[in-house]
Scaffold this active site. Structure first.
Site, PDB file in Angstrom:
ATOM      1  N   ASP A 143      -1.858   1.500  -2.415  1.00  0.00           N
ATOM      2  CA  ASP A 143      -2.849   2.149  -1.374  1.00  0.00           C
ATOM      3  C   ASP A 143      -3.420   1.546  -0.176  1.00  0.00           C
ATOM      4  O   ASP A 143      -4.012   0.381  -0.715  1.00  0.00           O
ATOM      5  CB  ASP A 143      -3.162   3.161  -2.086  1.00  0.00           C
ATOM      6  N   GLU A 159       1.414  -0.405   1.166  1.00  0.00           N
ATOM      7  CA  GLU A 159       1.334   0.748   2.722  1.00  0.00           C
ATOM      8  C   GLU A 159       0.800   0.117   3.726  1.00  0.00           C
ATOM      9  O   GLU A 159      -0.272  -0.094   3.254  1.00  0.00           O
ATOM     10  CB  GLU A 159       0.495   2.025   2.051  1.00  0.00           C
TER      11      GLU A 159
HETATM   12  C1  GLC Z   1      -2.761   6.286   2.285  1.00  0.00           C
HETATM   13  C2  GLC Z   1      -2.636   7.736   1.258  1.00  0.00           C
HETATM   14  C3  GLC Z   1      -3.187   9.246   1.480  1.00  0.00           C
HETATM   15  C4  GLC Z   1      -4.245   8.700   1.067  1.00  0.00           C
HETATM   16  C5  GLC Z   1      -5.280   7.138   1.645  1.00  0.00           C
HETATM   17  C6  GLC Z   1      -6.341   6.830   1.120  1.00  0.00           C
HETATM   18  O1  GLC Z   1      -3.109   6.784   2.901  1.00  0.00           O
HETATM   19  O2  GLC Z   1      -0.833   7.479   1.616  1.00  0.00           O
HETATM   20  O3  GLC Z   1      -2.617   9.706   0.992  1.00  0.00           O
HETATM   21  O4  GLC Z   1      -5.870  10.005   1.666  1.00  0.00           O
HETATM   22  O5  GLC Z   1      -4.248   6.368   1.154  1.00  0.00           O
HETATM   23  O6  GLC Z   1      -6.462   6.813   0.296  1.00  0.00           O
END
Ligand code: GLC
Ligand code: CA
Length: 556
Positions: free
Chosen positions: A205, A247
């Site tokens: 993440d 991500e």
């Molecule tokens: C990422 C996730 C999202 C979450 C954020 C904080 O962007 O995709 O859903 O709210 O991280 O962990």
């Protein structure tokens, strides 16, 4: 074709399926999806052709950000089941040839995590420095906010601590201090634990925020990218074929850095650049944005790949488009303010944005499956699941899965008021119209088509292992791509426009002189002596061809 490469570096040719255990299937009738329910659907996912499940966070959590606010990294949220249920699920998935990865959310913890509670209660606590504290909000730092309109600052005052703490996301998600060696050690331990319990990797993440050291006063004794490299080699030592999917929502060149110069950091990154180009291309009914994105796409290390998707579990972020482009997409796909979020995205799923147009939906998925990388589906996309705008914020697209036209869409036997999230309603999008059971019986359904698409994609590893080239065509509405790998070649063509199109192009190599074999059953196409090909595509049409090889050409 070296088929063994597709199993050794399995993630490159994988078909990922992201799901939230909480909204997938309730196995014990309490209104909350769980691992027992999920395990019962493994054969459904295997039949669909999924090869890797990506679990959204399933740990004990304060649930103020749908599990992305973790309060214990070493356990399963009791609402979703026990660790035993989890292991049974992973083992059943493995038996059906499906690997499992999960979100690794270590940029921040929940404010309720015992580490944070210890840290704020006592300056001398060994956990104090696991978080980032300041007497005053630092000036001159980044003031960009992840959740504009919901948060006003990246720093929050804590009375008990007598200091401000850093939080890049919600204020109930304090950032961990990765400059602290103990924090880095703990992250390794978390990875090691879940590998031991059976995971095959992690979707990390918010990687850029995780590596960010801005605001941290602690000396970082290791450069952040070197740390990521260490983490990757640790992962590889513990489990040789485990993978990291990141991500990283940055511009292409910046994303490239997260794969590492030597290909020794992340194995895959979610392809936000291509995803936003897709939005624009669909709205424009023109391939231009995709061509531009493909040209800008950096070359990746040998074992790395992009993870391509149509929609994910968050808002459809359009943050990389210009303001004018974003407004164009808003007008076409989400014209009212309740459909928009944070000024940058849409909290809708694809089918509603396209007004349920089957041909256009199929075009979008055929495109994403045929662009360089491995496809990632978000649960329900295979049946055309809609969003429920009554569910607040980003959660609108995380409504319960629709299994049948029974009450609650077959998601749960609980009373509707007891569901952890309401099912999509209405004649057009509710379970009576959209559900797995009906679509499984209908060979023309989106689900039946998606099974076939997944099969085609799995049988076309050249998309991710091969060299790609844009095939030159005159029509701006048409995208034509060619992939070559080890004597095998594919040509995949899409018509972004609603109207039928004729197109022609020239093959510049002898391969294929014996014709193009159609792989979706519409009929083969012949190739002229000079390599020229002419064909027509229906509105929003797509054609997947493989070049037929003559014995003579095979020998080359
Ligand atoms: C990422 C996730 C999202 C979450 C954020 C904080 O962007 O995709 O859903 O709210 O991280 O962990
Ligand atoms: Ca349950």
């Amino acid at each position: 074709m070296d088929i063994s490469r597709t199993s050794d570096v399995w993630w490159k040719n994988a078909v990922f399926y992201c799901l939230d255990v909480e909204t997938f299937r309730d196995g014990n009738g309490d209104g909350i999806g769980d691992f027992i329910g999920l395990a019962q659907q493994i054969d459904y996912l295997a039949g669909l052709g999924v090869t890797c499940i990506w679990l959204m966070p399933f740990h004990p959590s304060t649930n103020r950000d749908d599990g992305y606010d973790i309060s214990d990294y070493y356990a399963v949220d009791p609402r979703l089941g026990t660790l035993g249920d989890f292991v049974e699920f992973v083992r059943t998935a493995r038996d059906r040839g499906i690997r499992v990865i999960s979100d690794l959310v270590v940029n921040h913890t929940s404010r309720e995590h015992p580490w944070f509670q210890a840290a704020r209660s006592d300056r001398k606590s060994p956990y104090r420095d696991w978080y980032v504290w300041r007497d005053e909000v630092p000036k001159g730092g980044s003031d960009s906010l992840v959740f504009p309109g919901e948060e006003e600052s990246n720093w929050e005052w804590d009375d008990k601590a007598g200091q401000f703490y850093l939080h890049r996301f919600y204020k109930h998600q304090p950032d961990l201090n990765i400059a602290h060696p103990k924090v880095r050690e703990e992250i390794r331990r978390i990875i090691g634990f879940w590998l031991e319990v059976g995971l095959s990797g992690f979707r990390i993440d918010a990687v850029p925020f995780l590596l960010e050291t801005e605001g941290i006063t602690h000396e970082m004794t290791i450069a952040p990218h070197n740390w990521l490299r260490d983490l990757r080699s640790f992962l590889g030592r513990r489990c040789g074929d485990a993978m990291l999917l990141g991500e990283v929502n940055l511009e292409y060149e910046d994303v490239r850095r997260f794969y590492g110069d030597e290909g020794d950091e992340l194995h895959m990154c979610l392809n936000f650049n291509l995803n936003q180009a897709l939005a624009l291309a669909l709205v424009h009914q023109d391939a231009g944005a995709l061509v531009h994105s493909l040209r800008a796409m950096p070359t990746l290390p040998r074992d790395a790949a992009w993870a391509n998707f149509v929609r994910n579990h968050d808002e459809w972020s359009l943050d990389k488009l210009t303001e004018a482009e974003r407004q164009e997409v808003f007008r076409a796909f989400g014209p009212t303010p309740e459909m928009q979020l944070f000024g940058r995205g849409l909290r809708r799923r694809l089918p509603t944005m396209l007004g349920g147009d089957q041909a256009r939906m199929r075009l979008a998925y055929s495109l994403i499956f045929s662009l360089p990388g491995a496809p990632v589906l978000f649960y329900g996309e295979e049946i055309g699941l809609a969003e429920n705008l009554d569910i607040p914020g980003r959660l609108s697209v995380r409504a319960p899965m629709q299994w049948s036209n029974e009450p609650n869409g077959g998601f749960s036997t609980a009373a509707p008021d007891n569901l952890s999230r309401p099912v999509v309603e209405g004649r057009k999008w509710g379970p009576a119209a959209i559900n797995v059971a009906d679509q499984e019986r209908d060979p023309r359904s989106l689900l039946s088509w998606m099974e076939r698409l997944i099969r085609r994609r799995r049988e076309t590893p050249e998309i991710v292992f091969g060299d790609r080239r844009l095939v030159s065509v005159d029509e701006p509405e048409i995208l034509a791509l060619r992939y070559d790998w080890d004597g095998q070649a594919s040509i995949i063509i899409h018509n972004l426009a609603a109207k039928d199109q004729k197109t022609s192009f020239k093959l510049d190599r002898p391969l294929g002189q014996d014709g193009l074999v159609d792989r979706f059953g519409e009929g083969d196409v012949s190739v002229g002596r000079d390599g020229s090909v002419s064909l027509s595509l229906a509105g929003y049409g797509y054609r997947w061809f493989r070049l037929r090889q003559s014995a003579e050409n095979m020998a080359v």
